[in-house]
Design a protein around this motif. Structure first.
Motif, mmCIF file in Angstrom:
data_model
loop_
_atom_site.group_PDB
_atom_site.id
_atom_site.type_symbol
_atom_site.label_atom_id
_atom_site.label_comp_id
_atom_site.label_asym_id
_atom_site.label_seq_id
_atom_site.Cartn_x
_atom_site.Cartn_y
_atom_site.Cartn_z
ATOM 1 N N TYR A 43 -26.242 14.466 -6.271
ATOM 2 C CA TYR A 43 -25.061 14.265 -5.448
ATOM 3 C C TYR A 43 -25.438 13.692 -4.081
ATOM 4 O O TYR A 43 -24.808 12.745 -3.605
ATOM 5 C CB TYR A 43 -24.299 15.575 -5.278
ATOM 6 N N TYR A 47 -24.364 10.027 -2.737
ATOM 7 C CA TYR A 47 -23.593 9.986 -1.496
ATOM 8 C C TYR A 47 -24.256 9.059 -0.482
ATOM 9 O O TYR A 47 -23.577 8.265 0.173
ATOM 10 C CB TYR A 47 -23.456 11.404 -0.927
ATOM 11 N N ARG A 48 -25.568 9.151 -0.366
ATOM 12 C CA ARG A 48 -26.290 8.275 0.564
ATOM 13 C C ARG A 48 -26.224 6.820 0.132
ATOM 14 O O ARG A 48 -26.125 5.925 0.969
ATOM 15 C CB ARG A 48 -27.757 8.707 0.689
ATOM 16 N N LEU A 50 -23.732 5.426 -1.549
ATOM 17 C CA LEU A 50 -22.370 4.933 -1.372
ATOM 18 C C LEU A 50 -21.976 4.779 0.094
ATOM 19 O O LEU A 50 -21.092 3.986 0.414
ATOM 20 C CB LEU A 50 -21.386 5.855 -2.079
ATOM 21 N N THR A 51 -22.596 5.528 0.997
ATOM 22 C CA THR A 51 -22.246 5.433 2.407
ATOM 23 C C THR A 51 -23.108 4.427 3.152
ATOM 24 O O THR A 51 -22.930 4.241 4.347
ATOM 25 C CB THR A 51 -22.339 6.800 3.100
ATOM 26 N N GLY A 52 -24.040 3.786 2.460
ATOM 27 C CA GLY A 52 -24.832 2.736 3.086
ATOM 28 C C GLY A 52 -25.961 3.232 3.951
ATOM 29 O O GLY A 52 -26.355 2.572 4.914
ATOM 30 N N TYR A 53 -26.509 4.360 3.643
ATOM 31 C CA TYR A 53 -27.640 4.893 4.400
ATOM 32 C C TYR A 53 -28.873 4.051 4.161
ATOM 33 O O TYR A 53 -29.208 3.724 3.038
ATOM 34 C CB TYR A 53 -27.895 6.343 3.986
#
Length: 55
Positions: A43, A47-48, A50-53
């Protein structure tokens, strides 16, 4: 769905032949704990992504 049934059968057969009640339940608890930790890691990674980290 076929893979899920295979994993379920693999999980059940892994604990079928363990004799001691305490050891059997300990390993079941430990395996579920590891599955949950792995799900949290997946997860966080998704999440990272998809958020562009920036890695």
């Amino acid at each position: 769905m076929k893979q899920f049934a295979f994993l379920k059968e693999l999980y059940l057969s892994a604990f079928r032949d363990i004799g001691n009640f305490l050891v059997r339940n300990y390993f079941k608890l430990f395996s579920w704990f590891c599955f949950m930790l792995f799900a949290i890691v997946l997860y966080a990674f998704v999440y990272r992504l998809l958020t562009g980290y920036a890695f």
